[in-house]
Motif scaffolding. Structure first.
Motif, PDB file in Angstrom:
ATOM      1  N   ALA A  81       0.831  -1.203   0.000  1.00  0.00           N
ATOM      2  CA  ALA A  81       0.000   0.000   0.000  1.00  0.00           C
ATOM      3  C   ALA A  81       0.869   1.257   0.000  1.00  0.00           C
ATOM      4  O   ALA A  81       0.599   2.208  -0.745  1.00  0.00           O
ATOM      5  N   GLU A  82       1.915   1.269   0.825  1.00  0.00           N
ATOM      6  CA  GLU A  82       2.828   2.417   0.890  1.00  0.00           C
ATOM      7  C   GLU A  82       3.479   2.668  -0.471  1.00  0.00           C
ATOM      8  O   GLU A  82       3.571   3.815  -0.922  1.00  0.00           O
ATOM      9  N   THR A  83       3.940   1.604  -1.105  1.00  0.00           N
ATOM     10  CA  THR A  83       4.590   1.730  -2.411  1.00  0.00           C
ATOM     11  C   THR A  83       3.620   2.290  -3.450  1.00  0.00           C
ATOM     12  O   THR A  83       3.963   3.190  -4.210  1.00  0.00           O
ATOM     13  N   ALA A  84       2.407   1.773  -3.470  1.00  0.00           N
ATOM     14  CA  ALA A  84       1.408   2.213  -4.449  1.00  0.00           C
ATOM     15  C   ALA A  84       0.959   3.647  -4.196  1.00  0.00           C
ATOM     16  O   ALA A  84       0.603   4.364  -5.141  1.00  0.00           O
ATOM     17  N   SER A  85       0.987   4.087  -2.951  1.00  0.00           N
ATOM     18  CA  SER A  85       0.475   5.417  -2.618  1.00  0.00           C
ATOM     19  C   SER A  85       1.216   6.531  -3.358  1.00  0.00           C
ATOM     20  O   SER A  85       0.623   7.556  -3.702  1.00  0.00           O
ATOM     21  N   LYS A  86       2.480   6.331  -3.629  1.00  0.00           N
ATOM     22  CA  LYS A  86       3.266   7.353  -4.328  1.00  0.00           C
ATOM     23  C   LYS A  86       2.679   7.664  -5.708  1.00  0.00           C
ATOM     24  O   LYS A  86       2.596   8.824  -6.116  1.00  0.00           O
TER      25      LYS A  86
END
Length: 101
Positions: free
Chosen positions: A47-52
């Protein structure tokens, strides 16, 4: 092997979502006043990676005052537009559907 892993991952994510254990990216913008939910994801790191990418897309569209919160939840609506007083409810579609590996 990767197709099998993708199918297993999608199934696990769907099960987690059903129990409210999946991770979601909540993105709020001040202008326009909207809240968006992106997901579901199997874990916090994904989720953190995709948020960018979601933030980049919103910035390119001119959104301002962007805040991001990654959390376990089960959102009822994927887009909430406070400026317009509307809820825009799109069908929840696993993030893995349609991805090419």
């Amino acid at each position: 092997m990767s197709m099998l892993w993708n199918n297993l991952k999608e199934s696990l994510t769907s099960t987690f979502q059903n129990f409210g254990l999946a991770w979601w990216v909540e993105v709020a913008t001040q202008n326009p006043r909207c809240t968006y939910y992106f997901g579901p994801f199997l874990n916090n790191d994904e989720a953190e990676t995709a948020s960018k990418g979601y933030v980049e897309d919103l910035e390119m569209e001119g959104a301002q005052g962007i805040t991001v919160n990654v959390k376990k939840c089960k959102p009822e609506h994927l887009t909430i537009s406070e400026d317009l007083g509307e809820l825009i409810d799109h069908k929840v579609k696993p993030v893995f559907s349609g991805q090419i590996s």
